[in-house]
Write a protein that holds these residues in place. Structure first.
Motif, mmCIF file in Angstrom:
data_model
loop_
_atom_site.group_PDB
_atom_site.id
_atom_site.type_symbol
_atom_site.label_atom_id
_atom_site.label_comp_id
_atom_site.label_asym_id
_atom_site.label_seq_id
_atom_site.Cartn_x
_atom_site.Cartn_y
_atom_site.Cartn_z
ATOM 1 N N ARG A 58 16.457 -7.760 3.217
ATOM 2 C CA ARG A 58 15.061 -6.413 2.439
ATOM 3 C C ARG A 58 14.331 -5.958 2.641
ATOM 4 O O ARG A 58 12.623 -5.983 3.008
ATOM 5 C CB ARG A 58 14.512 -7.894 2.128
ATOM 6 N N ALA A 59 14.303 -4.743 3.862
ATOM 7 C CA ALA A 59 13.510 -3.875 4.676
ATOM 8 C C ALA A 59 12.557 -2.691 3.772
ATOM 9 O O ALA A 59 11.722 -2.643 3.730
ATOM 10 C CB ALA A 59 14.434 -3.078 5.811
ATOM 11 N N ASP A 60 13.206 -3.227 2.147
ATOM 12 C CA ASP A 60 12.540 -3.044 1.149
ATOM 13 C C ASP A 60 11.474 -3.310 1.374
ATOM 14 O O ASP A 60 10.156 -3.010 0.553
ATOM 15 C CB ASP A 60 13.300 -2.712 -0.036
ATOM 16 N N ILE A 61 10.939 -4.183 1.920
ATOM 17 C CA ILE A 61 10.307 -5.500 1.067
ATOM 18 C C ILE A 61 8.805 -5.008 1.605
ATOM 19 O O ILE A 61 8.926 -5.044 3.414
ATOM 20 C CB ILE A 61 9.899 -6.711 1.700
ATOM 21 N N PRO A 62 7.700 -4.486 1.571
ATOM 22 C CA PRO A 62 5.763 -3.279 2.484
ATOM 23 C C PRO A 62 5.484 -5.058 3.591
ATOM 24 O O PRO A 62 5.662 -5.777 2.859
ATOM 25 C CB PRO A 62 5.378 -2.972 1.465
ATOM 26 N N VAL A 63 5.552 -4.872 4.752
ATOM 27 C CA VAL A 63 4.801 -5.033 5.288
ATOM 28 C C VAL A 63 3.006 -4.363 5.690
ATOM 29 O O VAL A 63 3.328 -2.856 6.427
ATOM 30 C CB VAL A 63 5.708 -5.812 7.064
ATOM 31 N N VAL A 64 1.696 -4.664 5.851
ATOM 32 C CA VAL A 64 0.872 -4.325 6.006
ATOM 33 C C VAL A 64 0.380 -5.173 7.421
ATOM 34 O O VAL A 64 0.553 -6.880 6.858
ATOM 35 C CB VAL A 64 -0.019 -4.660 4.442
#
Ligand code: BDR
Ligand code: CA
Length: 298
Positions: A58-64
């Motif tokens: 799920r590399a599409d989920i954003p990480v801030v």
């Protein structure tokens, strides 16, 4: 209908397992991850969060990338528990995704649960900005003894001023502390069973192999508490935890007790009931859920 969640974390072995549990659970929908300095520096915890999402497909989920240091104190990390990388043990490839420059405040629409599994620095900053947050479930604190000092649990100890701001905010808050997480140990037998299920299962087993060292040495435990996964599990299935609604105050100015979560479980004072505090857990059901869900990941 699944519950939208945002995870604010410092991966961290148990944070990583918490993220994987969320990815594998249809009851929740992970909108995004915010990282914080805690178990390791924020550069390391951010890289680790990206690695874990890639592992989960799920590399599409954003990480801030969030706060690099507590509100008012120097950072204290937990390399003695999580290693130099913050995620020592398994050999995970470098992530290809980059951190996002989104504002996590935009993710916190009504109905979104903010699951915090590290020091509360980012969450306190949101509170200070006046961002509306419906509900927070935080792994941290302890009614009884601490784990980084005799009095304090690690996430509370690293940024007590942030914890005080969040507990004083009036937001619906659940505290999943050591009193419950230490009751559910993920043993070597659990790890070996999961090791055979797939790539994610093998990585979780390897995380547990490393995490186990500290808990064996310090406590003589035959297993590790997967603290942060219990906060996610509580959102997935609230019946796993018994909570008491009571007043919790955070000590910020004490030589021996900084970061102590002073829990008025029996309502000895007239302090505002500002938190639902975990007092008991169905450990077997929690550990089963963890196995069953991680085993579904590729
Ligand atoms: C908490 O501290 C960290 O080391 C773990 O990731 C967990 O969030 C337990 O005290
Ligand atoms: Ca954590």
């Amino acid at each position: 209908m699944s519950i939208p969640i945002v995870i604010d974390c410092d991966p961290g072995h148990d944070d990583a397992i918490a993220i994987l549990l969320a990815l594998a659970s249809p009851e929740v929908e992970l909108r995004g991850i915010v990282t914080v300095a805690g178990n390791q520096t924020v550069d390391k915890t951010t890289r680790n969060a990206l690695k874990v999402l890639e592992l989960g497909g799920r590399a599409d989920i954003p990480v801030v990338r969030g706060a690099a240091a507590p509100l008012r104190r120097p950072l204290r990390t937990a390399a003695h528990v999580h290693g130099e990388s913050g995620l020592d043990g398994p050999d995970l490839p470098e992530p290809s995704a980059m951190p996002s420059d989104a504002d996590p405040a935009d993710w916190l629409e009504p109905g979104v649960v903010l699951v915090a599994t590290g020091p509360l620095t980012n969450v306190a900053r949101l509170v200070q900005r006046g961002v509306r947050i419906d509900r927070i479930v935080w792994m941290g604190g302890a009614i009884a003894e601490g784990n980084i000092t005799p009095a304090a649990e690690f996430n509370a100890f690293v940024d007590p001023e942030a914890a005080a701001a969040v507990f004083g905010s009036g937001i619906d808050l659940t505290m999943v502390g050591l009193d419950v997480t230490h009751k559910a140990l993920f043993t070597r037998a659990h790890a070996d069973r999961l090791r055979r299920t797939g790539r994610a299962g093998r990585v979780v087993a390897e995380l547990s192999d490393f995490f186990q060292h500290f808990h064996e040495e310090r406590y003589g435990f035959d297993g590790s508490p997967i603290h942060d996964a219990m906060a996610v599990a509580h959102v997935i299935d609230p019946s796993l935890l018994e909570t008491v609604h009571c007043n919790v105050e955070i000590e910020t100015a004490s030589r021996f007790c900084d970061g102590r979560t002073v829990v008025d479980r029996w309502h000895a004072t007239s302090g505002t009931r500002n938190a639902h505090v975990g007092v008991d857990v169905d450990a077997a059901r929690f550990l089963d859920l963890l196995h069953e869900r991680i085993a579904t990941l590729p």
